[in-house]
Design a protein around this motif. Structure first.
Motif, PDB file in Angstrom:
ATOM      1  N   LEU A  44       0.836  -1.208   0.000  1.00 20.69           N
ATOM      2  CA  LEU A  44       0.000   0.000   0.000  1.00 20.69           C
ATOM      3  C   LEU A  44       0.865   1.251   0.000  1.00 20.69           C
ATOM      4  CD1 LEU A  44      -2.743  -1.172   2.535  1.00 20.69           C
ATOM      5  CD2 LEU A  44      -2.800  -1.262   0.037  1.00 20.69           C
ATOM      6  N   VAL A  45       1.980   1.182   0.731  1.00 20.62           N
ATOM      7  CA  VAL A  45       2.923   2.310   0.752  1.00 20.62           C
ATOM      8  C   VAL A  45       3.512   2.501  -0.641  1.00 20.62           C
ATOM      9  CG1 VAL A  45       5.147   3.112   1.663  1.00 20.62           C
ATOM     10  CG2 VAL A  45       3.459   2.046   3.208  1.00 20.62           C
ATOM     11  N   ALA A  46       3.935   1.403  -1.260  1.00 20.60           N
ATOM     12  CA  ALA A  46       4.552   1.476  -2.594  1.00 20.60           C
ATOM     13  C   ALA A  46       3.559   2.023  -3.620  1.00 20.60           C
ATOM     14  CB  ALA A  46       5.049   0.092  -3.016  1.00 20.60           C
ATOM     15  N   ALA A  47       2.286   1.663  -3.469  1.00 25.26           N
ATOM     16  CA  ALA A  47       1.280   2.133  -4.430  1.00 25.26           C
ATOM     17  C   ALA A  47       0.967   3.614  -4.226  1.00 25.26           C
ATOM     18  CB  ALA A  47       0.000   1.301  -4.292  1.00 25.26           C
ATOM     19  N   GLY A  48       1.213   4.098  -2.993  1.00 23.90           N
ATOM     20  CA  GLY A  48       0.949   5.518  -2.733  1.00 23.90           C
ATOM     21  C   GLY A  48      -0.469   5.836  -2.319  1.00 23.90           C
ATOM     22  N   VAL A  49      -1.087   4.950  -1.540  1.00 25.09           N
ATOM     23  CA  VAL A  49      -2.444   5.240  -1.054  1.00 25.09           C
ATOM     24  C   VAL A  49      -2.402   6.440  -0.110  1.00 25.09           C
ATOM     25  CG1 VAL A  49      -3.144   2.819  -1.274  1.00 25.09           C
ATOM     26  CG2 VAL A  49      -2.309   3.671   0.942  1.00 25.09           C
ATOM     27  N   ASP A  50      -3.544   7.068   0.091  1.00 29.70           N
ATOM     28  CA  ASP A  50      -3.584   8.281   0.909  1.00 29.70           C
ATOM     29  C   ASP A  50      -3.654   7.983   2.408  1.00 29.70           C
ATOM     30  OD1 ASP A  50      -3.609  10.254  -1.301  1.00 29.70           O
ATOM     31  OD2 ASP A  50      -5.471   9.210  -1.801  1.00 29.70           O
ATOM     32  N   SER A  51      -4.274   6.884   2.736  1.00 30.49           N
ATOM     33  CA  SER A  51      -4.264   6.438   4.138  1.00 30.49           C
ATOM     34  C   SER A  51      -4.495   4.931   4.166  1.00 30.49           C
ATOM     35  CB  SER A  51      -5.321   7.166   4.981  1.00 30.49           C
ATOM     36  OG  SER A  51      -6.621   6.875   4.528  1.00 30.49           O
ATOM     37  N   ILE A  52      -4.159   4.344   5.286  1.00 31.19           N
ATOM     38  CA  ILE A  52      -4.300   2.896   5.479  1.00 31.19           C
ATOM     39  C   ILE A  52      -5.200   2.693   6.687  1.00 31.19           C
ATOM     40  CG2 ILE A  52      -3.072   0.767   6.084  1.00 31.19           C
ATOM     41  CD1 ILE A  52      -0.567   1.994   4.730  1.00 31.19           C
ATOM     42  N   THR A  53      -6.278   1.937   6.497  1.00 25.76           N
ATOM     43  CA  THR A  53      -7.163   1.656   7.633  1.00 25.76           C
ATOM     44  C   THR A  53      -7.037   0.177   7.982  1.00 25.76           C
ATOM     45  OG1 THR A  53      -8.691   3.413   6.966  1.00 25.76           O
ATOM     46  CG2 THR A  53      -9.493   1.797   8.553  1.00 25.76           C
ATOM     47  N   VAL A  54      -6.373  -0.092   9.077  1.00 20.06           N
ATOM     48  CA  VAL A  54      -6.235  -1.476   9.538  1.00 20.06           C
ATOM     49  C   VAL A  54      -7.419  -1.818  10.438  1.00 20.06           C
ATOM     50  CG1 VAL A  54      -3.728  -1.406   9.393  1.00 20.06           C
ATOM     51  CG2 VAL A  54      -4.832  -0.885  11.574  1.00 20.06           C
ATOM     52  N   LEU A  55      -7.684  -3.098  10.569  1.00 22.59           N
ATOM     53  CA  LEU A  55      -8.741  -3.575  11.467  1.00 22.59           C
ATOM     54  C   LEU A  55     -10.120  -3.062  11.065  1.00 22.59           C
ATOM     55  CD1 LEU A  55      -6.829  -3.185  14.868  1.00 22.59           C
ATOM     56  CD2 LEU A  55      -7.102  -5.267  13.518  1.00 22.59           C
ATOM     57  N   GLY A  56     -10.306  -2.893   9.751  1.00 20.42           N
ATOM     58  CA  GLY A  56     -11.665  -2.719   9.265  1.00 20.42           C
ATOM     59  C   GLY A  56     -12.321  -4.084   9.172  1.00 20.42           C
ATOM     60  N   SER A  57     -13.490  -4.136   8.546  1.00 18.82           N
ATOM     61  CA  SER A  57     -14.104  -5.452   8.340  1.00 18.82           C
ATOM     62  C   SER A  57     -13.146  -6.352   7.569  1.00 18.82           C
ATOM     63  CB  SER A  57     -15.414  -5.313   7.572  1.00 18.82           C
ATOM     64  OG  SER A  57     -16.338  -4.589   8.347  1.00 18.82           O
ATOM     65  N   THR A  58     -12.448  -5.768   6.585  1.00 16.09           N
ATOM     66  CA  THR A  58     -11.474  -6.526   5.801  1.00 16.09           C
ATOM     67  C   THR A  58     -10.292  -6.958   6.662  1.00 16.09           C
ATOM     68  OG1 THR A  58     -12.127  -5.120   3.950  1.00 16.09           O
ATOM     69  CG2 THR A  58     -10.153  -6.447   3.646  1.00 16.09           C
ATOM     70  N   GLY A  59     -10.042  -6.247   7.719  1.00 16.64           N
ATOM     71  CA  GLY A  59      -8.975  -6.596   8.661  1.00 16.64           C
ATOM     72  C   GLY A  59      -9.457  -7.470   9.804  1.00 16.64           C
ATOM     73  N   SER A  60     -10.683  -8.000   9.672  1.00 19.56           N
ATOM     74  CA  SER A  60     -11.213  -9.003  10.613  1.00 19.56           C
ATOM     75  C   SER A  60     -11.236  -8.549  12.071  1.00 19.56           C
ATOM     76  CB  SER A  60     -10.400 -10.312  10.537  1.00 19.56           C
ATOM     77  OG  SER A  60     -10.486 -10.889   9.258  1.00 19.56           O
ATOM     78  N   TYR A  61     -11.435  -7.242  12.291  1.00 18.95           N
ATOM     79  CA  TYR A  61     -11.288  -6.752  13.667  1.00 18.95           C
ATOM     80  C   TYR A  61     -12.143  -7.473  14.678  1.00 18.95           C
ATOM     81  CZ  TYR A  61     -15.617  -3.931  13.310  1.00 18.95           C
ATOM     82  OH  TYR A  61     -16.910  -3.509  13.169  1.00 18.95           O
ATOM     83  N   MET A  62     -13.361  -7.846  14.286  1.00 18.54           N
ATOM     84  CA  MET A  62     -14.249  -8.453  15.284  1.00 18.54           C
ATOM     85  C   MET A  62     -13.825  -9.873  15.676  1.00 18.54           C
ATOM     86  SD  MET A  62     -16.427  -6.494  16.688  1.00 18.54           S
ATOM     87  CE  MET A  62     -17.566  -7.664  17.447  1.00 18.54           C
ATOM     88  N   TYR A  63     -12.854 -10.425  14.984  1.00 19.03           N
ATOM     89  CA  TYR A  63     -12.399 -11.787  15.278  1.00 19.03           C
ATOM     90  C   TYR A  63     -11.107 -11.804  16.088  1.00 19.03           C
ATOM     91  CZ  TYR A  63     -15.909 -12.858  11.814  1.00 19.03           C
ATOM     92  OH  TYR A  63     -17.104 -12.959  11.152  1.00 19.03           O
ATOM     93  N   LEU A  64     -10.540 -10.626  16.332  1.00 21.50           N
ATOM     94  CA  LEU A  64      -9.211 -10.548  16.952  1.00 21.50           C
ATOM     95  C   LEU A  64      -9.318 -10.084  18.398  1.00 21.50           C
ATOM     96  CD1 LEU A  64      -7.330  -8.823  13.985  1.00 21.50           C
ATOM     97  CD2 LEU A  64      -7.593 -11.273  14.448  1.00 21.50           C
ATOM     98  N   ASP A  65      -8.422 -10.603  19.224  1.00 22.08           N
ATOM     99  CA  ASP A  65      -8.447 -10.169  20.617  1.00 22.08           C
ATOM    100  C   ASP A  65      -7.634  -8.882  20.772  1.00 22.08           C
ATOM    101  OD1 ASP A  65      -5.733 -10.862  20.890  1.00 22.08           O
ATOM    102  OD2 ASP A  65      -6.217 -12.854  21.658  1.00 22.08           O
ATOM    103  N   ARG A  66      -7.661  -8.353  21.958  1.00 29.58           N
ATOM    104  CA  ARG A  66      -7.063  -7.029  22.187  1.00 29.58           C
ATOM    105  C   ARG A  66      -5.571  -7.009  21.855  1.00 29.58           C
ATOM    106  NH1 ARG A  66      -7.404  -3.321  27.728  1.00 29.58           N
ATOM    107  NH2 ARG A  66      -6.114  -1.647  26.877  1.00 29.58           N
ATOM    108  N   ALA A  67      -4.860  -8.037  22.266  1.00 26.09           N
ATOM    109  CA  ALA A  67      -3.409  -8.062  22.028  1.00 26.09           C
ATOM    110  C   ALA A  67      -3.107  -8.159  20.531  1.00 26.09           C
ATOM    111  CB  ALA A  67      -2.790  -9.243  22.773  1.00 26.09           C
ATOM    112  N   GLU A  68      -3.908  -8.955  19.815  1.00 29.96           N
ATOM    113  CA  GLU A  68      -3.701  -9.064  18.360  1.00 29.96           C
ATOM    114  C   GLU A  68      -3.956  -7.723  17.670  1.00 29.96           C
ATOM    115  OE1 GLU A  68      -4.989 -13.729  17.534  1.00 29.96           O
ATOM    116  OE2 GLU A  68      -6.540 -12.221  17.854  1.00 29.96           O
ATOM    117  N   ARG A  69      -5.011  -7.056  18.110  1.00 32.95           N
ATOM    118  CA  ARG A  69      -5.345  -5.773  17.484  1.00 32.95           C
ATOM    119  C   ARG A  69      -4.233  -4.755  17.728  1.00 32.95           C
ATOM    120  NH1 ARG A  69     -11.581  -4.047  17.953  1.00 32.95           N
ATOM    121  NH2 ARG A  69     -12.614  -6.048  18.021  1.00 32.95           N
ATOM    122  N   GLU A  70      -3.757  -4.717  18.945  1.00 32.08           N
ATOM    123  CA  GLU A  70      -2.710  -3.755  19.301  1.00 32.08           C
ATOM    124  C   GLU A  70      -1.462  -4.014  18.463  1.00 32.08           C
ATOM    125  OE1 GLU A  70       0.192  -4.051  21.155  1.00 32.08           O
ATOM    126  OE2 GLU A  70       0.469  -1.958  21.785  1.00 32.08           O
TER     127      GLU A  70
END
Lengths: 312, 312
Positions: A44-70
């Motif tokens: 994503l950095v190489a492509a030059g995106v404007d921002s990166i959103t981690v832990l969205g639905s695509t980032g499976s946030y609801m399936y991860l525990d607190r330590a994994e998310r951090e």
């Protein structure tokens, strides 16, 4: 809003525009695959995106525990080369949302994304109070994440407007726009009318990216663009350059991809692309969510070759 | 299936019949209110319910972390006086479900209750594999928890039948029955037809309790009966004594209660009853879920007085 650089992370954003890409959080044997995740962020950095959103639905946030998310937020910030990193902080319980905000702040996130995830059905007042608690927790800007297909909560424009008055809200992520361009423009304008000037609108639902940007959205929150950012950036830059017809044509070229996403969902399609391109190990999704079935994978492979996306 | 007594807990059940009551997990200032929870369990013991299911939807399982859930099961087993304690173990991720099963077993639960909770939409194969993993984890019997209003997953009878073949499945908790008695009987019979003989059917949705038992369900999984068990036991015992007309009349007497539950949900109504009767502290639900609004509480108070439930 704080705008001074944070020595441990990215700078809190004051506005979101352009392309915000949502990387997967790939697993390997059920554990966070750090190497694969870093690789996705670097793409994503190489492509030059404007921002990166981690832990969205695509980032499976609801399936991860607190330590994994951090851990995910820290890795993203470390490898984002200064590109703002936003982090999903949604959880069933307000107290857990606030803990995730604390972690996002400590890990150097530039903002957070919050969906009103529900098990019990929530009403407007309950959702408003959730956002009030979240915006009151830190100076980190908050994106309102309207994702009815996963949260089963439906926002009204009136509720958008009420929440957007809270200090720290910078954007509303809407689930799509009508297919008809005139209707899309009217839809976005009607939302814009209830928002303070500093609050932007972002479109999601990848098939609606071009249409949403053309209709006046400030940002495209892209799921599949977290795995294949280049074509989504092409569409975004065309709109920004005042070439909506070109953007529309580029999006139409991807119609087979939008159709597969319509059938299987953007998470499963993104994961299958990442697995096929060697960007993630096989079965990179958190069970019980399984990947595409063999016939769907065959369809995807043909489609990626035909669209020239296999080499990206 | 293991049937020998477990020195640290209740005996794994081999079948579920009669009334299974779902206590709240009351909070006080956002923390587990152990005293109130023990009080609720003791009320159920005193009333003589057939089993106690902690950490159901009424027990707010999806809002509690692992340590809180483990504590709730231990407290219930300690205070259940030998009445079987079942525990909800649902979670978004299969790995977390399995951890909850381990905890339930170690805490002495007599069985577990599992709903296919989803953020991403799950298909039948994914749900089947979830139940396969859960039933393979321990010898604890598993109740299939079909709760479409919270999980947004819809079971077919075909899927009930497929899952019921897994070793360890003892009951299917269905979300209700048709209002018409003939249709209700046909509905239950159609489900029964796809199940092995040892797998029972339990009805939930409190307004459907009497109708479900009369239509041939083995168990009533009652939400509000976790807070006011006596009237629900009266209905259950009437059906068991072969007096369906009496059971139906007792249930009809509670029509104002069923209507309020229809409007506000059984969790919020149960919590408001517990708060009013001094069985839980004010605001005992996990935020963002709020309790009844003042006008609904006033309506509830009037109704409890009118129905003679205020002194229970």
């Amino acid at each position: 809003m704080m705008t001074s650089p944070d020595s441990t992370g990215t700078v809190p954003v004051t506005a979101l525009t352009g392309l915000s890409a949502f990387p997967l959080t790939p697993l390997k044997d059920g554990q966070l695959d750090q190497t694969a995740f870093i690789g996705l962020v670097q793409r994503l950095v190489a492509a030059g995106v404007d921002s990166i959103t981690v832990l969205g639905s695509t980032g499976s946030y609801m399936y991860l525990d607190r330590a994994e998310r951090e851990r995910v937020i820290r890795l993203a910030v470390q490898h984002a080369a200064g590109i703002p990193v936003l982090a999903g902080v949604g959880a069933m319980r307000t107290e857990h949302v606030l803990a995730h905000i604390d972690d996002a702040r400590a890990a150097g996130a530039a903002g957070v994304l919050l969906a009103p995830v529900g098990y019990q059905r929530l009403d407007d007042d309950e959702v408003f109070e959730l956002f009030r608690a979240a915006t009151g927790r830190s100076e980190l800007p908050v994106v309102v994440y309207d994702n009815p297909s996963t949260t089963h909560f439906t926002f009204s424009n009136q509720l958008y407007g009420r929440i957007a008055q809270l200090p720290g809200i910078i954007s509303i992520k809407i689930p799509g726009v009508p297919a008809d361009p005139e209707k899309a423009r009217a839809h976005v304008a009607a939302i814009r009318a209830v928002l303070p000037e500093h609050v932007g609108i972002g479109v999601s639902g990848d098939a609606f990216g071009a249409a949403g940007l053309i209709a006046g959205c400030d940002t495209w929150f892209t799921a599949v663009g977290g795995t294949i950012p280049v074509p989504m950036l092409g569409i975004t830059r065309a709109v920004q350059a005042g070439e909506p017809a070109k953007a529309q044509a580029l999006s139409e070229d991807l119609q087979p991809l939008w159709e597969l996403i319509g059938q299987c969902g953007s998470l499963r399609v993104s994961a299958a692309i990442a697995e096929r391109q060697g960007l993630a190990a096989p079965d990179c999704l958190p069970l019980p969510v399984q990947g595409l079935k063999p016939d769907q994978r065959a369809q995807l492979a043909l489609m990626l070759d035909r669209l020239g996306l296999a080499s990206l």
